[in-house]
Scaffold this motif. Structure first.
Motif, PDB file in Angstrom:
ATOM      1  N   GLU A   1       0.541   5.493   9.697  1.00 25.71           N
ATOM      2  CA  GLU A   1      -0.094   6.381   8.727  1.00 25.71           C
ATOM      3  C   GLU A   1      -0.028   7.812   9.262  1.00 25.71           C
ATOM      4  O   GLU A   1      -0.629   8.129  10.286  1.00 25.71           O
ATOM      5  CB  GLU A   1      -1.556   5.976   8.505  1.00 25.71           C
ATOM      6  CG  GLU A   1      -2.230   6.859   7.462  1.00 25.71           C
ATOM      7  CD  GLU A   1      -3.742   6.616   7.383  1.00 25.71           C
ATOM      8  OE1 GLU A   1      -4.130   5.656   6.691  1.00 25.71           O
ATOM      9  OE2 GLU A   1      -4.500   7.384   7.992  1.00 25.71           O
TER      10      GLU A   1
ATOM     11  N   ASP B   1       3.459   7.041   4.851  1.00 27.92           N
ATOM     12  CA  ASP B   1       3.916   6.130   5.891  1.00 27.92           C
ATOM     13  C   ASP B   1       5.175   6.716   6.528  1.00 27.92           C
ATOM     14  O   ASP B   1       6.126   7.056   5.838  1.00 27.92           O
ATOM     15  CB  ASP B   1       4.227   4.753   5.289  1.00 27.92           C
ATOM     16  CG  ASP B   1       4.735   3.788   6.342  1.00 27.92           C
ATOM     17  OD1 ASP B   1       3.935   2.979   6.817  1.00 27.92           O
ATOM     18  OD2 ASP B   1       5.931   3.876   6.704  1.00 27.92           O
TER      19      ASP B   1
ATOM     20  N   ASN C   1      10.864   8.819   4.961  1.00 29.79           N
ATOM     21  CA  ASN C   1      10.092   8.578   3.739  1.00 29.79           C
ATOM     22  C   ASN C   1      10.501   9.627   2.695  1.00 29.79           C
ATOM     23  O   ASN C   1      10.143  10.797   2.831  1.00 29.79           O
ATOM     24  CB  ASN C   1       8.588   8.660   4.019  1.00 29.79           C
ATOM     25  CG  ASN C   1       7.773   8.259   2.793  1.00 29.79           C
ATOM     26  OD1 ASN C   1       8.203   8.441   1.659  1.00 29.79           O
ATOM     27  ND2 ASN C   1       6.590   7.716   3.030  1.00 29.79           N
TER      28      ASN C   1
END
Lengths: 119, 374
Positions: free
Chosen positions: B183, B178, B163
């Motif tokens: 999560e 994410d 990410n």
């Protein structure tokens, strides 16, 4: 080659024995970072704690495998303790001892018995 | 080891060939086949992945952030109220005698505060928090999430492959992002003196995330052995060794963590356990102090080595609380407590090692430069 239950090996070289620790021992100890060797000429008794070794994890002792006199120590090992990890049976030797009672050697383990010990 | 708990990454550790040891009630990896020395160096050079799921993750909720902060400030002597949203801060729980009950990280998550506490202390910490704060606030241990730490100069590059947003975080920022479809609650922090992240993810996806990170060329799995040498070189305290219920923040050289607003003369001065003692010591000093110590010889000096002012003195002046070999320093490093008059850097003190007094130099910490992304 002879072995002790404390994971030392002894290799005859004339009337003295070269002593080091086995690969099994160095694997268990991890990377060695400090070795304090006895003085040449010291008279030692079997099971005297004559070498201090420290790994990244902990301090431990190496004991005299037999009664005798220390005739030589591996100063290269004191300068670079990692030799005991990289070449435990060669450049990583610790000291040479001249046994005062060679019959004590009979009580040591042979290769088969040592291999059985470490399973 | 039947009584020991396992983390969600237990099977992964075994499959990687880790040597497992009991630690704080858990069966944890002390090292992997790479070995402590190389694991340490890999973390300082690239990035290391640590399983720290044994640590306590605690969520404190209340009517609003100010209420939560006010409650926690009755137990923790740091400025929690003005901590920015999605920012994290170091702190500790104190006791009536002014000692440290546990050290911790706390983060302002807007509607709640997230606490990261030591594994060995988590049950007493949570009981203490509940007793003091409920029912006005709620205190809940997070038991369904693993905690991973990714540490080292390549940590950003590695985590950003999952990410890219994580690269924008600064030291002590926290965020929910994410990662690998899950999560993740992450903070840009750690306990190695390196840049990096601590990553809380649902237990059931932890192994997938860990394997995704370990598949990257920069990342190796790192055990507790290297975690200890990394934090020691970074001058960071290990609870139960360098700090405990009998050491005060001033003695522990942690007074920097107590902001002005909580000190004498501050708007919210005191109001936490042991405040009288702690505030008095902040002003006038303590009789002993935690210092960094560099043994002058090559022999490591470990926890318990007693310290003396010279080679013959009969009365000790202190003791080592953590010590060992620092792979990055390339020699032995230690920390411990000495009487304050011996605490000035460059003072020489003597440690008794195997019956011989060996010199050590009092030194500033960290022993290796910190590498945080400010």
């Amino acid at each position: 080659m002879k072995y002790t239950e404390e994971h030392e090996w002894l290799r005859a070289e004339g009337d003295v024995y070269v002593v080091g620790i086995t690969e099994h021992a160095t694997t268990q100890l991890g990377d060695l970072v400090f070795v304090e060797l006895p003085e040449v000429g010291t008279e030692v008794s079997k099971n005297d704690e004559i070498v201090v070794i420290e790994s990244v994890k902990a301090a431990s002792d190496i004991m005299a495998p037999v009664d005798g006199e220390i005739t030589e120590v591996n100063t290269a090992l004191a300068d670079d303790p990692s030799l005991a990890n990289s070449a435990p049976l060669d450049e990583g030797w610790f000291f040479k001892i001249k046994p005062s009672d060679p019959s004590q050697l009979d009580a040591l383990l042979d290769e088969t018995a040592y291999t059985a010990l470490i399973g | 080891m039947t009584d020991l708990k396992q983390t969600p990454l237990h099977a992964l550790h075994l499959s990687l060939g880790a040597k497992m040891v009991p630690f704080a009630g858990y069966e944890m990896p002390v090292q992997y086949p790479l070995g402590v020395m190389k694991e340490h160096q890999h973390t300082r050079t690239y990035a290391g992945l640590f399983d720290v799921s044994h640590m306590g993750q605690v969520v404190v909720r209340g009517p609003g952030y100010a209420d939560i902060a006010a409650g926690l400030e009755t137990l923790i002597p740091v400025d929690i109220l003005s901590l920015g949203q999605n920012r994290q801060r170091y702190g500790f729980l104190t006791n009536a005698a002014g000692g440290i009950e546990d050290d911790l990280m706390l983060a302002n998550r807007g509607d709640h505060v997230f606490l990261g506490v030591n594994a060995a202390c988590k049950h007493t910490d949570i009981a203490k928090l509940k007793a003091a704060l409920e029912p006005g606030l709620t205190v809940a241990e997070v038991t369904d999430r693993a905690l991973l730490a990714l540490q080292g100069p390549a940590a950003e590059e590695a985590l950003a492959t999952l990410n890219p947003d994580v690269a924008r975080m600064s030291f002590m920022d926290v965020a929910t992002v994410d990662l690998n479809g899950a999560e993740a609650w992450i903070s840009r922090s750690g306990y190695t003196g390196e840049d990096g992240y601590e990553i809380s993810v649902p237990s059931e996806v932890a192994e997938d995330l860990a394997r995704a990170l370990l598949a990257l060329p920069q990342v190796e799995a790192i055990g507790l052995g290297a975690r200890d040498s990394l934090r020691l070189e970074a001058g960071l305290c290990l609870y139960g060794h360098d700090i405990d219920a009998g050491t005060s923040p001033t003695e522990a050289a942690l007074s920097w963590a107590i902001q002005k607003v909580r000190r004498t003369g501050g708007a919210r001065a005191g109001g936490f356990p042991g405040a009288a003692t702690i505030l008095e010591e902040l002003d006038s000093g303590a009789a002993r102090k935690r210092v960094g110590l560099l043994p002058q010889g090559r022999a490591p000096m470990r926890e318990g080595v007693v310290l003396f002012a010279d080679e013959t003195a009969s009365e000790p002046i202190g003791a080592i609380t953590s010590g060992g070999f620092g792979p990055t320093v390339g020699g032995p490093v230690a920390m411990g407590y000495v009487e304050t008059r011996y605490a000035t850097p460059d003072t020489v003190v003597f440690g008794e090692l195997r019956g011989k007094r060996q010199p050590l130099t009092v030194a500033k910490t960290p022993f290796t430069p910190a590498n945080f992304k400010r």
